[in-house]
Design an enzyme around this catalytic site. Structure first.
Site, PDB file in Angstrom:
ATOM      1  N   GLY A  19       0.800  -1.226   0.000  1.00 21.98           N
ATOM      2  CA  GLY A  19       0.000   0.000   0.000  1.00 21.98           C
ATOM      3  C   GLY A  19       0.828   1.270   0.000  1.00 21.98           C
ATOM      4  CB  SER A  20       4.262   2.203  -1.027  1.00 23.30           C
ATOM      5  OG  SER A  20       4.352   1.826  -2.373  1.00 23.30           O
ATOM      6  CG  ASN A  21       1.387   3.297  -5.757  1.00 18.96           C
ATOM      7  OD1 ASN A  21       1.725   4.306  -6.365  1.00 18.96           O
ATOM      8  ND2 ASN A  21       1.966   2.117  -5.938  1.00 18.96           N
ATOM      9  CG  MET A  97      -1.374  -8.213  -6.304  1.00 16.95           C
ATOM     10  SD  MET A  97      -0.703  -7.402  -7.765  1.00 16.95           S
ATOM     11  CE  MET A  97       0.249  -8.740  -8.458  1.00 16.95           C
ATOM     12  NE  ARG A  98     -10.298 -11.399  -6.626  1.00 15.74           N
ATOM     13  CZ  ARG A  98     -10.560 -12.706  -6.588  1.00 15.74           C
ATOM     14  NH1 ARG A  98      -9.851 -13.506  -5.819  1.00 15.74           N
ATOM     15  NH2 ARG A  98     -11.542 -13.202  -7.307  1.00 15.74           N
ATOM     16  CB  ILE A  99      -8.022 -11.686 -13.231  1.00 15.38           C
ATOM     17  CG1 ILE A  99      -6.569 -12.151 -13.326  1.00 15.38           C
ATOM     18  CG2 ILE A  99      -8.662 -11.454 -14.591  1.00 15.38           C
ATOM     19  CD1 ILE A  99      -5.734 -11.481 -14.352  1.00 15.38           C
ATOM     20  CG  HIS A 116       1.000  -2.147 -15.596  1.00 16.22           C
ATOM     21  ND1 HIS A 116       0.729  -3.401 -15.086  1.00 16.22           N
ATOM     22  CD2 HIS A 116       1.980  -2.313 -16.517  1.00 16.22           C
ATOM     23  CE1 HIS A 116       1.517  -4.288 -15.678  1.00 16.22           C
ATOM     24  NE2 HIS A 116       2.276  -3.664 -16.544  1.00 16.22           N
ATOM     25  CG  LEU A 151      -4.035  -7.893 -17.273  1.00 10.94           C
ATOM     26  CD1 LEU A 151      -4.808  -7.730 -15.982  1.00 10.94           C
ATOM     27  CD2 LEU A 151      -3.106  -9.104 -17.201  1.00 10.94           C
TER      28      LEU A 151
HETATM   29  C1  GRF Z   1       2.806  -1.076  -7.762  1.00 13.86           C
HETATM   30  O1  GRF Z   1       4.050  -1.280  -8.349  1.00 13.86           O
HETATM   31  C2  GRF Z   1       1.734  -0.940  -8.798  1.00 13.86           C
HETATM   32  O2  GRF Z   1       2.203  -0.411 -10.011  1.00 13.86           O
HETATM   33  C3  GRF Z   1       1.291  -2.360  -9.020  1.00 13.86           C
HETATM   34  O3  GRF Z   1       1.365  -2.950  -7.745  1.00 13.86           O
HETATM   35  C4  GRF Z   1       2.343  -2.282  -6.959  1.00 13.86           C
HETATM   36  C5  GRF Z   1       1.694  -1.894  -5.676  1.00 13.86           C
HETATM   37  O4  GRF Z   1       2.614  -1.387  -4.740  1.00 13.86           O
HETATM   38  N1  GRF Z   1      -0.015  -2.403  -9.627  1.00 13.86           N
HETATM   39  P1  GRF Z   1       2.123  -0.808  -3.361  1.00 13.86           P
HETATM   40  O5  GRF Z   1       1.296  -1.878  -2.657  1.00 13.86           O
HETATM   41  O6  GRF Z   1       1.315   0.423  -3.635  1.00 13.86           O
HETATM   42  O7  GRF Z   1       3.389  -0.502  -2.607  1.00 13.86           O
END
Ligand code: GRF
Length: 225
Positions: A19-21, A97-99, A116, A151
């Site tokens: 969850g760093s984003n 991380m799911r389709i 992405h 995707l």
């Molecule tokens: C990121 O690299 C994003 O591009 C990808 O999954 C990663 C998530 O990183 N979709 P975080 O959990 O936000 O650190």
């Protein structure tokens, strides 16, 4: 479709991991640089550290575990129900991380976005950093795009490039891309929250000009977080 977003923009974030984003988005809201409200953070994994980040900031969290649902359709139904109970204007995928089923994607058409870790259309799917190295690329980066059923193929909103340096490992490159993402996602959200971004058909417009392969990049600021 998000033509006239109400401010602050109500957002649900979907995560699976660190969850760093999510944190970058939280920080941008807290510092007043992004007019948005995170109405919920939802994860498919109860161990996702991003849930802890959300709780620390008083954001409601939900876990929807795949094991409790017989198939992808049932899972996505439950996910939609949960998301819709928060009435978000925008759904933000941040390492979820799911389709997703076509039904899910269509339900949120024009208000579901993803980040992405590659310069799409290059390197769709997983392990993008190693693949960029293997391909001998001299640059890599990240992309924010609207989600469509295929995707990593939806209309691109914004991208940021990072250099690939001699002797880079996949881990080093991943870290550099991550830093870029932490500027890129909040900036894309700022543009959406202020009503500058519109999706017309499968073309993204910013300030009424179409986003193209030429103009869709922003530069990494020096004060990288
Ligand atoms: C990121 O690299 C994003 O591009 C990808 O999954 C990663 C998530 O990183 N979709 P975080 O959990 O936000 O650190």
């Amino acid at each position: 479709m998000l033509t006239n977003p109400v401010q602050p923009l109500a957002i649900v974030v979907l995560i699976s991991g660190d969850g760093s984003n999510l944190q970058a988005i939280i920080d941008n809201i807290a510092s007043g640089q992004l007019s948005a409200k995170l109405v919920a953070v939802i994860s498919n994994r109860d161990q996702a550290y991003g849930l802890e980040r959300a709780r620390r900031h008083g954001i409601p969290t939900q876990v929807i575990a795949a094991t409790l649902h017989p198939d992808r359709t049932a899972y996505d139904q439950a996910l939609m129900q949960c998301i819709d109970s928060y009435s978000p204007q925008l759904i933000v995928l941040a390492g979820f991380m799911r389709i997703l089923t076509t039904e899910f994607v269509q339900h949120y058409a024009g208000r579901l976005i993803n980040i992405h870790p590659s310069l799409l259309p290059k390197h769709k799917g997983l392990h993008t950093h190693q693949r960029a190295l293997d391909a001998g690329d001299n640059e890599h980066g990240a992309t924010v795009h609207f989600v469509t059923p295929e995707l990593d193929s939806g209309p691109i909103i914004l991208q940021m490039k990072v250099p690939i340096l001699p002797n880079d490992t996949a881990e080093e490159l991943q870290q550099r891309v991550h830093q870029a993402e932490h500027q890129l996602y909040p900036e894309a959200l700022r543009r959406i929250a202020t009503g500058r971004v519109q999706l017309r058909g499968d073309i993204v417009y910013v300030d009424n000009s179409p986003v193209t392969a030429i103009n869709r990049f922003i530069e990494l600021a020096n004060h990288a977080k």
